[in-house]
Design an enzyme around this catalytic site. Structure first.
Site, mmCIF file in Angstrom:
data_model
loop_
_atom_site.group_PDB
_atom_site.id
_atom_site.type_symbol
_atom_site.label_atom_id
_atom_site.label_comp_id
_atom_site.label_asym_id
_atom_site.label_seq_id
_atom_site.Cartn_x
_atom_site.Cartn_y
_atom_site.Cartn_z
ATOM 1 N N GLY A 126 95.865 0.403 77.359
ATOM 2 C CA GLY A 126 95.536 -1.007 77.504
ATOM 3 C C GLY A 126 96.678 -1.754 78.157
ATOM 4 N N GLY A 157 98.607 -5.860 78.454
ATOM 5 C CA GLY A 157 98.717 -7.245 78.010
ATOM 6 C C GLY A 157 99.346 -8.082 79.097
ATOM 7 N N MET A 160 102.512 -8.940 79.643
ATOM 8 C CA MET A 160 103.769 -8.474 80.207
ATOM 9 C C MET A 160 103.870 -6.963 80.323
ATOM 10 S SD MET A 160 106.469 -10.931 78.224
ATOM 11 C CE MET A 160 107.842 -9.916 78.765
ATOM 12 N N VAL A 201 100.366 -0.341 77.880
ATOM 13 C CA VAL A 201 100.553 0.597 76.775
ATOM 14 C C VAL A 201 99.926 1.931 77.159
ATOM 15 C CG1 VAL A 201 100.139 1.055 74.332
ATOM 16 C CG2 VAL A 201 100.520 -1.295 75.119
ATOM 17 N N LYS A 210 104.907 1.242 75.132
ATOM 18 C CA LYS A 210 104.668 -0.025 75.822
ATOM 19 C C LYS A 210 105.754 -0.225 76.859
ATOM 20 C CE LYS A 210 103.709 -4.925 75.139
ATOM 21 N NZ LYS A 210 103.491 -5.999 74.156
ATOM 22 N N ASP A 225 101.920 -15.363 67.710
ATOM 23 C CA ASP A 225 100.678 -15.058 68.438
ATOM 24 C C ASP A 225 99.723 -14.283 67.536
ATOM 25 O OD1 ASP A 225 98.986 -15.263 70.614
ATOM 26 O OD2 ASP A 225 99.730 -13.442 71.584
#
Length: 359
Positions: free
Chosen positions: A127, A129, A131, A134, A149, A243
């Site tokens: 996946g 995000g 920044m 992963v 990551k 978050d």
């Protein structure tokens, strides 16, 4: 969806079977396989068995087990699990060059990987995000599976972004708790910071809410309690997540135990250097009013976000839901959430009181 007119090469078919094609390419190739007996034969050959279905595996987006081949006796073919990779599949893959989208990785040294970074074999993307990306990876020194990551190269040249990424790793690594994902190592290679963390099985709370909308009240209470316990451990070390949202709450397979993910916006409570006043960070539907105003935040901002998540699990929508970001921010500043009992009469009064106190 367009269907490929020319047959793919054997290496591309091998990458398809090994989950190494981007989702759109994999879905297009699936459509092609439905009507091409030649490519179906290549799939059957690489699978190492004639007409024998592979064990079930997570389906690619827009892809389901399908009867392929266009012949008189079509056979159902499902993408294989990692431990069912055949020698023929490995041999069919080109070695020595990472896929274009991951060209920042070091060259692969085996047919079942897409590249190297530090002391890790990169196996496949899991996946992405804001920044980072992963990957599923293998720690070559400890011989264990990890989630790696890696900061996206576009951010690698920004010193502030690099510091924020490293801060995430150090903040999360400092927290030793059953409901916070475990960080194994922080490092940097090829100019890219990375962190190795526990490879989890299961799904995010966002995925579960996408299926179920309103969760049973006992589940709401259990998940909420476990999130609160993880946050208490973080706050005890002076770390604010900033978050908290369903996408950052992982529910492990079997019992659904909570693991809080992605301290990408976390900071030590006394760190005032990296986030300037006036900078809005967070996810609008779950962020606190002080975050929306770009003000400094303390542990209470995580408690507000926890209230939003609890509301979402009970009601089937976030308390400040709107189609536009500015409308969400306006609702945060001026509106009261709709009464929970209007959306779900099963929510007990004491839980309603708790959620509204958090908000």
């Amino acid at each position: 969806m367009s269907i490929v007119s020319a047959c793919p090469g054997v290496p591309e078919v091998a990458r398809y079977l090994l989950h190494q094609l981007p989702p759109e390419e994999a879905a297009t190739l699936t459509e092609h396989l439905k009507s091409c007996a030649k490519c179906f034969a290549a799939v059957r050959s690489l699978r190492g068995g004639v007409g024998r279905p592979a064990p079930p595996a997570p389906a690619l987006p827009n892809t389901t087990p399908t009867r392929l081949g266009g012949g008189a006796t079509p056979v159902e073919v499902v993408l294989p699990d990692e431990d069912k990779v055949t020698p023929l599949m490995r041999a069919a893959l080109p070695v020595g060059r990472a896929p274009k989208e991951f060209a920042y990785l070091g060259p692969p040294q085996g047919a079942d990987e897409i590249g190297r970074l530090g002391s890790y074999r990169i196996l496949k993307p899991l996946g992405a995000g804001g920044m980072g990306v992963v990957f599923a990876a293998e720690d070559l020194q400890l011989k264990r599976a990890v989630a790696l990551k890696v900061m996206k190269p576009d951010y690698g040249t920004c010193d502030e972004s690099r510091q924020r990424f490293l801060r995430e790793a150090r903040a999360a690594a400092a927290i030793d708790h059953d409901h916070v994902v475990t960080i194994y190592q922080v490092g940097e290679d090829r100019g890219l910071p990375y962190l190795a963390m526990q490879l989890l099985q299961g799904e995010s709370l966002a995925e579960r809410l996408g299926r179920e909308k309103q969760l049973p009240i006992p589940e709401v209470l259990r998940i909420g309690r476990e999130i609160a316990e993880g946050l208490a451990a973080a706050h005890g070390r002076g770390v604010i997540h900033r978050d908290i949202k369903p996408a950052n709450i992982w529910l492990e397979r079997e019992r659904g135990r909570v693991k809080i993910l992605d301290f990408g916006l976390a900071r030590a409570a006394d760190d005032v250097n990296l986030t300037r006043t006036g900078t809005v960070m967070g996810t609008p539907e779950y962020m606190s009013p002080e975050q929306a105003r770009g003000m400094s935040a303390d542990a209470r901002t995580d408690l507000f976000s926890l209230g939003c998540v609890l509301y979402d699990m009970c009601a089937g929508q976030s308390p400040f839901h709107a189609d536009e970001t500015m409308a969400v921010l306006s609702a945060l500043a001026a509106d009261k959430p709709r009464a929970l009992t209007e959306l779900n009469p099963k929510v007990p009064e004491l839980l309603v009181i708790l959620i509204m106190r958090l908000l």
